[in-house]
Each structure stands twice: as C-alpha cells, then as structure tokens.
Design a protein around this motif. Sequence first.
Motif, PDB file in Angstrom:
ATOM      1  N   ARG A 153      -1.881 -53.458   3.464  1.00  0.00           N
ATOM      2  CA  ARG A 153      -0.722 -53.774   4.308  1.00  0.00           C
ATOM      3  C   ARG A 153       0.290 -52.651   4.109  1.00  0.00           C
ATOM      4  O   ARG A 153       0.919 -52.534   3.059  1.00  0.00           O
ATOM      5  N   ARG A 154       0.423 -51.806   5.135  1.00  0.00           N
ATOM      6  CA  ARG A 154       1.327 -50.664   5.063  1.00  0.00           C
ATOM      7  C   ARG A 154       2.719 -51.049   5.543  1.00  0.00           C
ATOM      8  O   ARG A 154       2.872 -51.736   6.553  1.00  0.00           O
ATOM      9  N   VAL A 155       3.699 -50.527   4.833  1.00  0.00           N
ATOM     10  CA  VAL A 155       5.105 -50.769   5.141  1.00  0.00           C
ATOM     11  C   VAL A 155       5.773 -49.416   5.347  1.00  0.00           C
ATOM     12  O   VAL A 155       5.496 -48.462   4.617  1.00  0.00           O
ATOM     13  N   VAL A 156       6.672 -49.358   6.338  1.00  0.00           N
ATOM     14  CA  VAL A 156       7.437 -48.141   6.592  1.00  0.00           C
ATOM     15  C   VAL A 156       8.906 -48.414   6.321  1.00  0.00           C
ATOM     16  O   VAL A 156       9.460 -49.433   6.756  1.00  0.00           O
ATOM     17  N   ALA A 157       9.524 -47.504   5.603  1.00  0.00           N
ATOM     18  CA  ALA A 157      10.981 -47.441   5.459  1.00  0.00           C
ATOM     19  C   ALA A 157      11.370 -46.071   5.997  1.00  0.00           C
ATOM     20  O   ALA A 157      10.572 -45.130   5.946  1.00  0.00           O
ATOM     21  N   GLN A 158      12.556 -45.965   6.527  1.00  0.00           N
ATOM     22  CA  GLN A 158      12.963 -44.679   7.092  1.00  0.00           C
ATOM     23  C   GLN A 158      14.453 -44.497   6.930  1.00  0.00           C
ATOM     24  O   GLN A 158      15.194 -45.456   6.797  1.00  0.00           O
ATOM     25  N   GLY A 159      14.873 -43.229   6.909  1.00  0.00           N
ATOM     26  CA  GLY A 159      16.289 -42.928   6.787  1.00  0.00           C
ATOM     27  C   GLY A 159      16.517 -41.469   6.456  1.00  0.00           C
ATOM     28  O   GLY A 159      15.589 -40.658   6.430  1.00  0.00           O
ATOM     29  N   THR A 160      17.760 -41.162   6.161  1.00  0.00           N
ATOM     30  CA  THR A 160      18.155 -39.791   5.853  1.00  0.00           C
ATOM     31  C   THR A 160      17.936 -39.470   4.376  1.00  0.00           C
ATOM     32  O   THR A 160      17.439 -38.413   4.024  1.00  0.00           O
ATOM     33  N   PHE A 161      18.369 -40.351   3.495  1.00  0.00           N
ATOM     34  CA  PHE A 161      18.179 -40.244   2.051  1.00  0.00           C
ATOM     35  C   PHE A 161      18.755 -38.963   1.471  1.00  0.00           C
ATOM     36  O   PHE A 161      18.125 -38.256   0.692  1.00  0.00           O
ATOM     37  N   ASP A 162      19.977 -38.693   1.854  1.00  0.00           N
ATOM     38  CA  ASP A 162      20.712 -37.558   1.319  1.00  0.00           C
ATOM     39  C   ASP A 162      21.391 -38.049   0.045  1.00  0.00           C
ATOM     40  O   ASP A 162      22.060 -39.084   0.066  1.00  0.00           O
ATOM     41  N   LEU A 163      21.240 -37.355  -1.047  1.00  0.00           N
ATOM     42  CA  LEU A 163      21.822 -37.745  -2.331  1.00  0.00           C
ATOM     43  C   LEU A 163      21.358 -39.157  -2.708  1.00  0.00           C
ATOM     44  O   LEU A 163      22.065 -40.142  -2.507  1.00  0.00           O
ATOM     45  N   LEU A 164      20.154 -39.260  -3.218  1.00  0.00           N
ATOM     46  CA  LEU A 164      19.579 -40.554  -3.583  1.00  0.00           C
ATOM     47  C   LEU A 164      20.483 -41.313  -4.540  1.00  0.00           C
ATOM     48  O   LEU A 164      21.091 -40.740  -5.440  1.00  0.00           O
ATOM     49  N   HIS A 165      20.544 -42.623  -4.345  1.00  0.00           N
ATOM     50  CA  HIS A 165      21.377 -43.485  -5.183  1.00  0.00           C
ATOM     51  C   HIS A 165      20.692 -44.839  -5.361  1.00  0.00           C
ATOM     52  O   HIS A 165      19.656 -45.098  -4.717  1.00  0.00           O
ATOM     53  N   PRO A 166      21.230 -45.731  -6.209  1.00  0.00           N
ATOM     54  CA  PRO A 166      20.582 -47.021  -6.458  1.00  0.00           C
ATOM     55  C   PRO A 166      20.386 -47.882  -5.208  1.00  0.00           C
ATOM     56  O   PRO A 166      19.453 -48.680  -5.148  1.00  0.00           O
ATOM     57  N   GLY A 167      21.229 -47.740  -4.204  1.00  0.00           N
ATOM     58  CA  GLY A 167      21.034 -48.491  -2.959  1.00  0.00           C
ATOM     59  C   GLY A 167      19.742 -48.097  -2.265  1.00  0.00           C
ATOM     60  O   GLY A 167      19.032 -48.941  -1.718  1.00  0.00           O
ATOM     61  N   HIS A 168      19.415 -46.797  -2.299  1.00  0.00           N
ATOM     62  CA  HIS A 168      18.147 -46.348  -1.724  1.00  0.00           C
ATOM     63  C   HIS A 168      16.969 -46.951  -2.495  1.00  0.00           C
ATOM     64  O   HIS A 168      16.003 -47.428  -1.895  1.00  0.00           O
ATOM     65  N   LEU A 169      17.051 -46.922  -3.817  1.00  0.00           N
ATOM     66  CA  LEU A 169      15.973 -47.461  -4.631  1.00  0.00           C
ATOM     67  C   LEU A 169      15.778 -48.949  -4.340  1.00  0.00           C
ATOM     68  O   LEU A 169      14.644 -49.423  -4.211  1.00  0.00           O
TER      69      LEU A 169
END
Length: 145
Positions: A4-20
């Motif tokens: 079961r494949r899942v996609v997340a997408q975004g810019t992800f500039d300066l990774l932070h805990p919200g991205h994780l």
Amino acid sequence: MTSRRVVAQGTFDLLHPGHLHYFEEARAMGDELHVIVARRENVTHKAPPILDDRQRRDMVGALDVVDTARLGHPDDIFVPIREIDPAVIVLGHDQHHDEDALRKALTARGLDCEVARASAREPAYEGELLSTGRIIERVLDQRGD
C-alpha cells in the motif's frame, strides 16, 4: 501481496519536527512512503524555497520514515502520481490544496486513490518551531543585520 503506497508532497524547505510528524502520520497509512518534493519553479503559493531542489530532496530522502523521495514533475503534478500509483495521497495539515478539487482532478485523470489530510502537531515545548517561515523569522531576528 501488493504494498500500500502512500504519497506525501510539499516544499520541505528547512526540515523541522512538523515535517517529520507529517511523514510519520502519512507512513502509518500504508507500507511505503513516497515523498514528492516540489520543484522551486513550481512553488507559486508562497515564497520560493531557500534550499535548492536536490538538497531538499536529499534531506527528505535521508529520513528513515521515507522510502523514496523524488522531485515533482516540472509541468504536470500528476505525472509522479501516475508513476507511483498510490493508494492514498496525504496532504499536510496546512497545505493549500483543496481536497475535493484534488479528488475530482484525480478521477478526471483515471487515478484511483484516497485523499487524506494529516493532523497538526502541537509544539512539544514552548518555543519549538514547526514552520519554515517561523524558523526564517527567528534566524533573521537573532542573526540578521
């Protein structure tokens, strides 16, 4: 048995805990997490990213929770979706995408997958930054001339 494949997408500039948090929540919805990192020239809804495309993709791909990170298509956001063939696309809690419009666009292209939205992550302690914009503001405030 098919994963079961899942996609997340975004810019992800300066990774932070919200991205994780977003990636972990998305990964919990399937067996493989594929992350599509937006190309700089396609980021039109906010300021362009500080970091270049390759660096952002490489940083996202280095996270254990992410199975595959790739850059988005320069002209058609649905090209990688068709190639990945996900069971679900998970939007970040604050991403600008309209879920119903995305569902309709997927259906119109013959792409059959769910659309879900990740939850927000509350700061774990006072002063924790969960926004690239706030990180940039703090850097400018503390280190700007």
